[in-house]
Design an enzyme around this catalytic site. Structure first.
Site, short mmCIF file in Angstrom:
data_model
loop_
_atom_site.label_atom_id
_atom_site.label_comp_id
_atom_site.label_asym_id
_atom_site.label_seq_id
_atom_site.Cartn_x
_atom_site.Cartn_y
_atom_site.Cartn_z
CD GLU A 1 -2.84 -0.80 2.16
OE1 GLU A 1 -2.95 -0.39 3.06
OE2 GLU A 1 -3.99 -1.99 1.86
CD GLU B 1 -3.88 -5.79 2.38
OE1 GLU B 1 -4.97 -5.13 3.08
OE2 GLU B 1 -2.50 -5.57 2.66
#
Length: 507
Positions: free
Chosen positions: A196, A316
């Site tokens: 991320e 995810e």
């Protein structure tokens, strides 16, 4: 911003299903199961060593990125039982988040229960040696592993791939060390370079201190220089050309600035996508929601797949499923991910967040006891699961209990309605091995008293004649150990059909 809301509960805290319309039945495939050897890419497909398409349909099991320096839940259960359970539920891969702390000299794992023989072979091992054990057992079970450099250290997520305490040189050195460690072990199919990236990270801006695309090229080439067989998983950023999205979920820059590595056919782009239990986004309040969501996904990352640029893996996605918005979001995303080929042809890959119940703003597939499955959440994913892969490592497959000979094959089946909205319903059948030898396959039969018909089925294939339905196991769940069980689910219509008795035939 977004992931700061999703912190795992620390070790100290150890302590309305929507119908999936249009789900296709899973039919047995008589061809050799794909997945053997190292993988590579071709256009939007991931291919195995023999050139057969494969699909990652897995689960995130976190903990190595925290101060525990080990996957969570080992305080409650043996690691082998959890990997076996992942396999039994139809997951075929594990994404293992870690921080660079586990590679430090003297790193120690904690919060592992060794009582009663649990995790006995992990006692005294370093975090890396524990990963070795997880990889070995997952490979024997036919699951693949993706290593995810989640954080520079256990303190928390970083916007960039480096910090003052963990410079880029350390990041790359550690990536190379892991790539070298698992060289020759195709259970580990690749490395997710950094989790991320977000503002001030950019994509294609040319500033080497912020340009994640350039950093991914540097790190990817370093990994491939010591292990050229690995896939390189590259996440997005937060903002591209003033357009913001989820941390790691914005891959709009790939169109103009693709990641280019020295070894071809190794890049897989990874998106992250979440629901309102993590954070609000503008698209959730759009009056056309959830019909607007495919366009949102196309814009941020789906176009990469649809334009045949490269494979896409949703590394995810998750939700507590508490709100109606989140339920509609997950149903829409599953529909978007639904494959057109059983093993992976024309399929987007995925790993769900998370196995762990102690993810603060999503929860997990397991409930808080670390044993019971959240079947409502798991059922949403059933239609996008994929068959497992051949066992790696040359050992016997612990998921195949074998036949000691001389036993009796027998089974029972229990039918449970999980939701009924009048116009239709969802149900689950649990097959339990009640015999004295392992099952190789099973068949269930029931007859409805009314006009109900199966509209979709997952983890089994079926035929229906009038009111009688016969369902047989899928490839991945026909083998059931003595005392063990396998489940399959289905949708039907109309609702209100009651609960018929189910017979089970074992072989």
């Amino acid at each position: 911003m977004f992931r700061s809301l999703r912190r795992a509960l620390g070790a100290a805290v150890v302590a309305l299903l929507l119908p999936l319309a249009g789900v296709q039945a899973v039919h047995a495939d008589t061809a050799a199961a794909p997945g053997a050897g190292y993988w590579h890419t071709s256009g939007r497909q991931i291919l195995d060593a023999a050139g057969q398409p494969v699909r990652i349909a897995g689960i995130n099991w976190f903990g190595f990125e925290t101060s525990n320096n080990a996957v969570h839940g080992l305080w409650a259960r043996d690691y082998k039982s959890m990997i076996d359970q992942m396999k039994s539920l139809g997951y075929n891969a594990i994404r293992l988040p870690y921080s660079d702390d586990i590679l430090k000299s003297g790193a120690v794992a904690n919060s592992i229960d060794f009582s009663g023989g649990k995790n006995a072979d992990l006692q005294g091992l370093s975090p890396l040696q524990i990963i070795d054990k997880l990889v070995a057992y997952a490979g024997q079970d036919g699951l693949k592993v993706i290593l995810d450099r989640h954080r520079p250290d256990a303190a928390g997520q970083s916007a960039l791939w480096y910090t003052a305490a963990v410079p880029e040189t350390t990041w790359i050195t550690n990536l190379k060390a892991l790539a070298t460690r698992y060289k020759g072990n195709p259970t580990v199919i690749g490395i997710d370079l950094h989790n991320e990236p977000h503002d001030p990270a950019c994509w294609g801006c040319g500033d080497t201190t912020r340009d994640w695309r350039l950093a991914a090229q540097r790190a990817g080439n370093a990994v491939l220089s010591v292990n050229s067989e690995l896939l390189i998983f590259v996440e997005g950023v937060q903002t591209v050309d003033g357009v913001s999205g989820w941390w790691g979920g914005n891959l709009m820059g790939v169109a103009q600035y693709p990641v280019q590595l020295d070894v071809p056919n190794r890049v897989v782009y990874s998106a992250h996508d979440y629901a309102t239990s993590v954070a609000q986004q503008s698209w959730f309040s759009d009056p056309t929601f959830p019909a607007n969501m495919p366009g949102v996904w196309d814009k941020y990352w789906g176009y990469i797949f649809k334009q045949n640029i490269a494979p896409v893996w949703v590394g995810e996605f998750g939700t507590t499923l508490q709100s109606t918005v989140d339920q509609k979001w997950l149903a829409a995303l599953v529909s978007y991910l639904r494959p057109t080929g059983t093993y992976g042809a024309d399929s987007i890959s995925w790993t769900f967040w998370s196995w762990n119940p102690n993810s603060g703003d999503t929860g997990g597939i397991l409930k808080d006891d670390w044993t019971t499955v959240d079947t409502v959440k798991d059922d949403y994913l059933a239609s996008v699961k994929a068959p497992g892969f051949p066992a790696e490592g040359g050992g016997s497959d612990p998921g195949d209990p074998g036949d000691p000979g001389g036993g009796t094959a027998a089974c029972t089946a229990a039918y449970t309605v999980s939701s009924d909205w009048g116009g239709g319903f969802n149900a689950e059948v649990k097959v339990t091995n009640t015999g004295t030898t392992a099952l190789k396959s099973w068949k269930t039969t029931w007859t409805w008293p009314g006009a109900q018909k199966v509209t979709s089925m997952w983890n089994a294939s079926y035929t229906q004649s009038a009111a009688t339905v016969t369902a047989v196991n899928a490839d991945h769940n026909g083998s059931v150990a003595v005392g063990g069980s396998a489940t399959f689910g289905f949708g039907g219509a109309p609702g209100g059909g009651g609960t018929p008795s189910v017979s089970c035939t074992a072989t």
